[in-house]
Design a protein around this motif. Structure first.
Motif, PDB file in Angstrom:
ATOM      1  N   ILE A 224       2.372  20.431  38.962  1.00  0.00           N
ATOM      2  CA  ILE A 224       3.296  19.607  38.184  1.00  0.00           C
ATOM      3  C   ILE A 224       2.515  18.651  37.294  1.00  0.00           C
ATOM      4  N   SER A 225       2.928  18.549  36.018  1.00  0.00           N
ATOM      5  CA  SER A 225       2.376  17.573  35.075  1.00  0.00           C
ATOM      6  C   SER A 225       3.296  16.372  34.978  1.00  0.00           C
ATOM      7  N   ASN A 226       2.700  15.189  34.717  1.00  0.00           N
ATOM      8  CA  ASN A 226       3.519  14.007  34.463  1.00  0.00           C
ATOM      9  C   ASN A 226       2.627  12.875  33.983  1.00  0.00           C
ATOM     10  N   HIS A 227       3.258  11.794  33.523  1.00  0.00           N
ATOM     11  CA  HIS A 227       2.519  10.557  33.295  1.00  0.00           C
ATOM     12  C   HIS A 227       2.019  10.035  34.634  1.00  0.00           C
ATOM     13  N   TYR A 228       0.872   9.364  34.603  1.00  0.00           N
ATOM     14  CA  TYR A 228       0.353   8.741  35.815  1.00  0.00           C
ATOM     15  C   TYR A 228       0.715   7.264  35.785  1.00  0.00           C
ATOM     16  N   VAL A 229       1.831   6.945  36.396  1.00  0.00           N
ATOM     17  CA  VAL A 229       2.361   5.580  36.449  1.00  0.00           C
ATOM     18  C   VAL A 229       2.671   5.253  37.908  1.00  0.00           C
ATOM     19  N   ASP A 230       3.086   4.023  38.170  1.00  0.00           N
ATOM     20  CA  ASP A 230       3.336   3.611  39.554  1.00  0.00           C
ATOM     21  C   ASP A 230       4.324   4.540  40.259  1.00  0.00           C
ATOM     22  N   PHE A 231       5.362   4.935  39.549  1.00  0.00           N
ATOM     23  CA  PHE A 231       6.368   5.804  40.166  1.00  0.00           C
ATOM     24  C   PHE A 231       5.778   7.143  40.588  1.00  0.00           C
ATOM     25  N   THR A 232       4.986   7.761  39.702  1.00  0.00           N
ATOM     26  CA  THR A 232       4.440   9.080  40.037  1.00  0.00           C
ATOM     27  C   THR A 232       3.281   8.994  41.023  1.00  0.00           C
TER      28      THR A 232
END
Length: 269
Positions: A224-232
């Protein structure tokens, strides 16, 4: 090979990062629950592809390129000229697209709007109307070579419109899954997840991880790709492996906002 479509968040520039973490040994089919512009499937070799997306216009376009490439490419090229590259004509054709129910006509206009509209956006209003403004490009590129290449690759692909769970419900033991969902926002003002006329919530992000964990249990790896932020960071805490890297974001019209942001690849294997 580039996608025939301009696509916000397209993965052509990071295909090597994806390939480095995507398990391929013993895997014959690539499954993409969010196929988007198709850059990943176009650049990774598998025997078969199952490609799913919520956007009905996108899947309809891909199936027509697969099944009627020569007639489609010939007809689509007629929409790329100086007369159609005018704001008034663009908005006329956008209205024609929104009023049409003919799959072939919508596909021709979808490609036209994608290449003439602003910055590769694909956006609909709450009523389902395509509402991307005119892009004001001097010479919009007609992707003839990319369309021909896509049609060849598509012979090994099955394109289905639906929620990502549609893809996960059809997994086989020799599959590998790559997910490029609408990203979690870097901050509340940067949230752009309604590319198919539907929002993609935090609950949907969790639902995707749940599918990945079930697939892992069944022996099918999921990346899975995503932004790397606190949520992820919290969301992917149980991933088998994670890889971080930076990418350039160019969706903003303000040059100073086109900064590098951190992304994550989370593998469930």
């Amino acid at each position: 090979m580039r996608s025939a479509l301009k696509w916000a968040g397209g993965k052509k520039k990071v295909v090597n990062e994806i390939a480095s973490l995507l398990p391929k040994q013993g895997k014959k089919r690539l499954v993409e629950p969010f196929v988007g512009g198709g850059s990943v499937f176009l650049n990774l070799d598998f025997d078969e592809y199952l490609l799913v997306d919520m956007n009905d216009d996108l899947i309809n376009l891909f199936n027509i390129i697969k099944n009627q490439p020569l007639s489609f490419i010939g007809d689509a090229e007629k929409l790329f000229n100086s007369k159609t590259n005018q704001a008034d004509r663009y908005y006329q054709l956008r209205d024609q697209f929104n009023q049409s129910s003919d799959p072939y006509e919508r596909s021709l206009l979808f490609l036209y709007l994608n290449r003439h509209g602003y910055n590769g956006l694909c956006r609909y209003n709450k009523s389902g109307g395509y509402n991307v403004p005119f892009g004001r490009y001097k010479h919009p590129y007609f992707p003839s070579e990319e369309l021909h290449y896509f049609s060849q690759r598509a012979q090994k692909a099955t394109f289905i419109q639906g929620d990502f769970e549609t893809a996960f419900s059809q997994l086989k033991s020799n599959d590998v899954v790559y997910c490029d969902p609408p990203y979690s926002p870097i901050n509340p003002t940067s949230n752009f997840t309604a590319y198919a006329g539907n929002s993609f919530s935090d609950e949907d992000q969790q639902r995707l991880v749940n599918c990945a964990q079930k697939a892992k249990h069944d022996g099918v790896p999921t990346l899975i790709s995503n932004h790397y932020v606190d949520f992820t960071k919290e969301l992917y805490k149980d991933a088998s492996k994670k890889k971080l890297f930076q990418v350039q974001r160019t969706i903003s019209p303000k040059g100073k906002s086109r900064i590098k942001v951190k992304e994550v690849l989370a593998l469930y294997k």
